[in-house]
Design a protein around this motif. Structure first.
Motif, PDB file in Angstrom:
ATOM      1  N   THR A  21       0.785  -1.230   0.000  1.00  0.00           N
ATOM      2  CA  THR A  21       0.000   0.000   0.000  1.00  0.00           C
ATOM      3  C   THR A  21       0.816   1.278   0.000  1.00  0.00           C
ATOM      4  OG1 THR A  21      -1.713  -1.190   1.183  1.00  0.00           O
ATOM      5  CG2 THR A  21      -1.870   1.199   1.179  1.00  0.00           C
ATOM      6  N   ASP A  22       1.787   1.367   0.889  1.00  0.00           N
ATOM      7  CA  ASP A  22       2.589   2.589   0.985  1.00  0.00           C
ATOM      8  C   ASP A  22       3.881   2.288   1.739  1.00  0.00           C
ATOM      9  OD1 ASP A  22       1.847   2.470   3.727  1.00  0.00           O
ATOM     10  OD2 ASP A  22       0.297   3.984   3.474  1.00  0.00           O
ATOM     11  N   GLN A  23       4.692   3.304   1.914  1.00  0.00           N
ATOM     12  CA  GLN A  23       5.990   3.147   2.576  1.00  0.00           C
ATOM     13  C   GLN A  23       5.834   2.611   3.996  1.00  0.00           C
ATOM     14  OE1 GLN A  23       8.267   6.767   2.896  1.00  0.00           O
ATOM     15  NE2 GLN A  23       9.974   5.752   3.895  1.00  0.00           N
ATOM     16  N   ALA A  24       4.922   3.168   4.771  1.00  0.00           N
ATOM     17  CA  ALA A  24       4.753   2.741   6.168  1.00  0.00           C
ATOM     18  C   ALA A  24       4.335   1.275   6.250  1.00  0.00           C
ATOM     19  CB  ALA A  24       3.729   3.632   6.870  1.00  0.00           C
ATOM     20  N   PHE A  25       3.392   0.861   5.412  1.00  0.00           N
ATOM     21  CA  PHE A  25       2.961  -0.531   5.410  1.00  0.00           C
ATOM     22  C   PHE A  25       4.114  -1.436   5.006  1.00  0.00           C
ATOM     23  CE2 PHE A  25       1.059  -4.283   3.366  1.00  0.00           C
ATOM     24  CZ  PHE A  25       0.262  -4.743   4.402  1.00  0.00           C
ATOM     25  N   ALA A  26       4.859  -1.035   3.983  1.00  0.00           N
ATOM     26  CA  ALA A  26       5.992  -1.842   3.513  1.00  0.00           C
ATOM     27  C   ALA A  26       7.050  -1.996   4.594  1.00  0.00           C
ATOM     28  CB  ALA A  26       6.604  -1.221   2.260  1.00  0.00           C
ATOM     29  N   GLU A  27       7.354  -0.916   5.298  1.00  0.00           N
ATOM     30  CA  GLU A  27       8.379  -0.976   6.348  1.00  0.00           C
ATOM     31  C   GLU A  27       7.931  -1.840   7.517  1.00  0.00           C
ATOM     32  OE1 GLU A  27      10.538   3.286   5.419  1.00  0.00           O
ATOM     33  OE2 GLU A  27       9.112   3.188   7.065  1.00  0.00           O
ATOM     34  N   ALA A  28       6.638  -1.863   7.805  1.00  0.00           N
ATOM     35  CA  ALA A  28       6.118  -2.711   8.882  1.00  0.00           C
ATOM     36  C   ALA A  28       6.018  -4.170   8.433  1.00  0.00           C
ATOM     37  CB  ALA A  28       4.750  -2.205   9.325  1.00  0.00           C
ATOM     38  N   TRP A  29       5.746  -4.399   7.158  1.00  0.00           N
ATOM     39  CA  TRP A  29       5.504  -5.734   6.626  1.00  0.00           C
ATOM     40  C   TRP A  29       6.798  -6.481   6.309  1.00  0.00           C
ATOM     41  CZ3 TRP A  29       5.930  -8.395   1.884  1.00  0.00           C
ATOM     42  CH2 TRP A  29       5.059  -9.478   1.717  1.00  0.00           C
ATOM     43  N   TRP A  30       7.783  -5.787   5.738  1.00  0.00           N
ATOM     44  CA  TRP A  30       9.036  -6.430   5.305  1.00  0.00           C
ATOM     45  C   TRP A  30       9.898  -6.689   6.523  1.00  0.00           C
ATOM     46  CZ3 TRP A  30       9.494  -7.412   0.084  1.00  0.00           C
ATOM     47  CH2 TRP A  30      10.682  -8.027  -0.312  1.00  0.00           C
ATOM     48  N   GLU A  31      10.416  -7.879   6.667  1.00  0.00           N
ATOM     49  CA  GLU A  31      11.140  -8.231   7.884  1.00  0.00           C
ATOM     50  C   GLU A  31      12.652  -8.076   7.791  1.00  0.00           C
ATOM     51  OE1 GLU A  31       9.845 -12.157   8.897  1.00  0.00           O
ATOM     52  OE2 GLU A  31       7.892 -11.443   9.557  1.00  0.00           O
ATOM     53  N   ILE A  32      13.273  -8.531   6.708  1.00  0.00           N
ATOM     54  CA  ILE A  32      14.731  -8.595   6.664  1.00  0.00           C
ATOM     55  C   ILE A  32      15.248  -7.867   5.421  1.00  0.00           C
ATOM     56  CG2 ILE A  32      16.714 -10.154   6.580  1.00  0.00           C
ATOM     57  CD1 ILE A  32      14.906 -12.236   7.967  1.00  0.00           C
ATOM     58  N   PRO A  33      16.029  -6.826   5.603  1.00  0.00           N
ATOM     59  CA  PRO A  33      16.500  -6.060   4.442  1.00  0.00           C
ATOM     60  C   PRO A  33      17.379  -6.874   3.492  1.00  0.00           C
ATOM     61  CG  PRO A  33      17.532  -5.250   6.459  1.00  0.00           C
ATOM     62  CD  PRO A  33      16.506  -6.252   6.865  1.00  0.00           C
ATOM     63  N   ASP A  34      18.044  -7.907   3.980  1.00  0.00           N
ATOM     64  CA  ASP A  34      18.904  -8.725   3.115  1.00  0.00           C
ATOM     65  C   ASP A  34      18.107  -9.493   2.057  1.00  0.00           C
ATOM     66  OD1 ASP A  34      20.958  -7.838   4.684  1.00  0.00           O
ATOM     67  OD2 ASP A  34      21.304  -9.746   5.685  1.00  0.00           O
ATOM     68  N   GLU A  35      16.808  -9.651   2.261  1.00  0.00           N
ATOM     69  CA  GLU A  35      15.976 -10.366   1.303  1.00  0.00           C
ATOM     70  C   GLU A  35      15.459  -9.447   0.192  1.00  0.00           C
ATOM     71  OE1 GLU A  35      12.982 -12.209   3.700  1.00  0.00           O
ATOM     72  OE2 GLU A  35      14.352 -13.801   4.345  1.00  0.00           O
ATOM     73  N   TYR A  36      15.762  -8.174   0.270  1.00  0.00           N
ATOM     74  CA  TYR A  36      15.314  -7.180  -0.704  1.00  0.00           C
ATOM     75  C   TYR A  36      16.298  -7.084  -1.860  1.00  0.00           C
ATOM     76  CZ  TYR A  36      14.446  -2.444  -2.493  1.00  0.00           C
ATOM     77  OH  TYR A  36      14.211  -1.368  -3.285  1.00  0.00           O
ATOM     78  N   THR A  37      15.782  -7.051  -3.097  1.00  0.00           N
ATOM     79  CA  THR A  37      16.634  -6.874  -4.269  1.00  0.00           C
ATOM     80  C   THR A  37      16.482  -5.485  -4.853  1.00  0.00           C
ATOM     81  OG1 THR A  37      16.611  -9.211  -4.801  1.00  0.00           O
ATOM     82  CG2 THR A  37      17.134  -7.717  -6.593  1.00  0.00           C
ATOM     83  N   CYS A  38      15.239  -5.080  -5.145  1.00  0.00           N
ATOM     84  CA  CYS A  38      15.007  -3.746  -5.686  1.00  0.00           C
ATOM     85  C   CYS A  38      13.540  -3.384  -5.511  1.00  0.00           C
ATOM     86  CB  CYS A  38      15.418  -3.656  -7.151  1.00  0.00           C
ATOM     87  SG  CYS A  38      14.390  -4.621  -8.270  1.00  0.00           S
ATOM     88  N   GLY A  39      13.236  -2.121  -5.755  1.00  0.00           N
ATOM     89  CA  GLY A  39      11.861  -1.678  -5.628  1.00  0.00           C
ATOM     90  C   GLY A  39      11.644  -0.336  -6.299  1.00  0.00           C
ATOM     91  N   PHE A  40      10.368   0.017  -6.415  1.00  0.00           N
ATOM     92  CA  PHE A  40       9.954   1.244  -7.073  1.00  0.00           C
ATOM     93  C   PHE A  40       8.740   1.802  -6.355  1.00  0.00           C
ATOM     94  CE2 PHE A  40      11.752  -1.718 -10.048  1.00  0.00           C
ATOM     95  CZ  PHE A  40      12.647  -0.955 -10.785  1.00  0.00           C
ATOM     96  N   ASP A  41       8.584   3.120  -6.434  1.00  0.00           N
ATOM     97  CA  ASP A  41       7.336   3.683  -5.946  1.00  0.00           C
ATOM     98  C   ASP A  41       6.359   3.761  -7.109  1.00  0.00           C
ATOM     99  OD1 ASP A  41       8.003   6.044  -7.356  1.00  0.00           O
ATOM    100  OD2 ASP A  41       7.734   7.345  -5.619  1.00  0.00           O
ATOM    101  N   ALA A  42       5.161   4.315  -6.895  1.00  0.00           N
ATOM    102  CA  ALA A  42       4.124   4.354  -7.920  1.00  0.00           C
ATOM    103  C   ALA A  42       4.500   5.202  -9.124  1.00  0.00           C
ATOM    104  CB  ALA A  42       2.818   4.859  -7.320  1.00  0.00           C
ATOM    105  N   LEU A  43       5.517   6.046  -8.983  1.00  0.00           N
ATOM    106  CA  LEU A  43       5.992   6.863 -10.102  1.00  0.00           C
ATOM    107  C   LEU A  43       7.185   6.214 -10.794  1.00  0.00           C
ATOM    108  CD1 LEU A  43       5.714  10.412  -8.501  1.00  0.00           C
ATOM    109  CD2 LEU A  43       4.037   9.198  -9.932  1.00  0.00           C
ATOM    110  N   ALA A  44       7.467   4.957 -10.456  1.00  0.00           N
ATOM    111  CA  ALA A  44       8.576   4.167 -11.020  1.00  0.00           C
ATOM    112  C   ALA A  44       9.943   4.705 -10.614  1.00  0.00           C
ATOM    113  CB  ALA A  44       8.463   4.044 -12.544  1.00  0.00           C
ATOM    114  N   ARG A  45       9.996   5.425  -9.502  1.00  0.00           N
ATOM    115  CA  ARG A  45      11.291   5.894  -8.998  1.00  0.00           C
ATOM    116  C   ARG A  45      11.916   4.784  -8.162  1.00  0.00           C
ATOM    117  NH1 ARG A  45       9.376  11.417  -6.258  1.00  0.00           N
ATOM    118  NH2 ARG A  45       7.972   9.882  -5.342  1.00  0.00           N
ATOM    119  N   PRO A  46      13.192   4.479  -8.393  1.00  0.00           N
ATOM    120  CA  PRO A  46      13.851   3.385  -7.664  1.00  0.00           C
ATOM    121  C   PRO A  46      13.961   3.656  -6.166  1.00  0.00           C
ATOM    122  CG  PRO A  46      15.110   4.004  -9.614  1.00  0.00           C
ATOM    123  CD  PRO A  46      14.053   5.048  -9.431  1.00  0.00           C
ATOM    124  N   LEU A  47      13.862   2.553  -5.411  1.00  0.00           N
ATOM    125  CA  LEU A  47      13.956   2.604  -3.951  1.00  0.00           C
ATOM    126  C   LEU A  47      15.128   1.769  -3.471  1.00  0.00           C
ATOM    127  CD1 LEU A  47      10.209   1.834  -3.189  1.00  0.00           C
ATOM    128  CD2 LEU A  47      11.296   4.089  -3.128  1.00  0.00           C
TER     129      LEU A  47
END
Length: 105
Positions: A21-47
């Motif tokens: 849904t949004d940044q706050a939900f993602a930060e609460a939902w995602w548990e381990i940063p090492d499992e993250y590869t890449c991401g984008f916001d709704a404007l396709a800006r890299p995260l």
């Protein structure tokens, strides 16, 4: 730098896609940063994701969108994990993002 605009589209280390849904939900939902590869916001800006387990933080890496890469990553996810489905075909970015399947809904 500005705040990512939701929904945010994240890919894990196995390239599964998660539309949150949004940044706050993602930060609460995602548990381990090492499992993250890449991401984008709704404007396709890299995260990027930083932090410790259970205390992750998402931030924009810049203001320049990378719509082509977002669409490529989504298409790859569908080819690998949703073989009987096709990714959204909308040419408009906002319609494309709105058509992605969301977590927690």
């Amino acid at each position: 730098m500005t705040t990512p605009i939701g929904p945010v589209i994240l890919f894990d280390d196995e390239f599964h896609m998660y539309v949150l849904t949004d940044q706050a939900f993602a930060e609460a939902w995602w548990e381990i940063p090492d499992e993250y590869t890449c991401g984008f916001d709704a404007l396709a800006r890299p995260l990027r994701m930083t932090g410790e387990p259970h205390q992750v933080h998402l931030e924009l890496t810049g203001e320049e969108p990378n719509e082509a890469e977002l669409r490529r990553m989504v298409a790859s996810h569908y080819q690998r994990f949703l073989r009987r489905q096709v990714p959204p075909e909308a040419t408009d970015l906002s319609e494309f993002v709105a058509a992605l399947p969301r977590e927690g809904m």
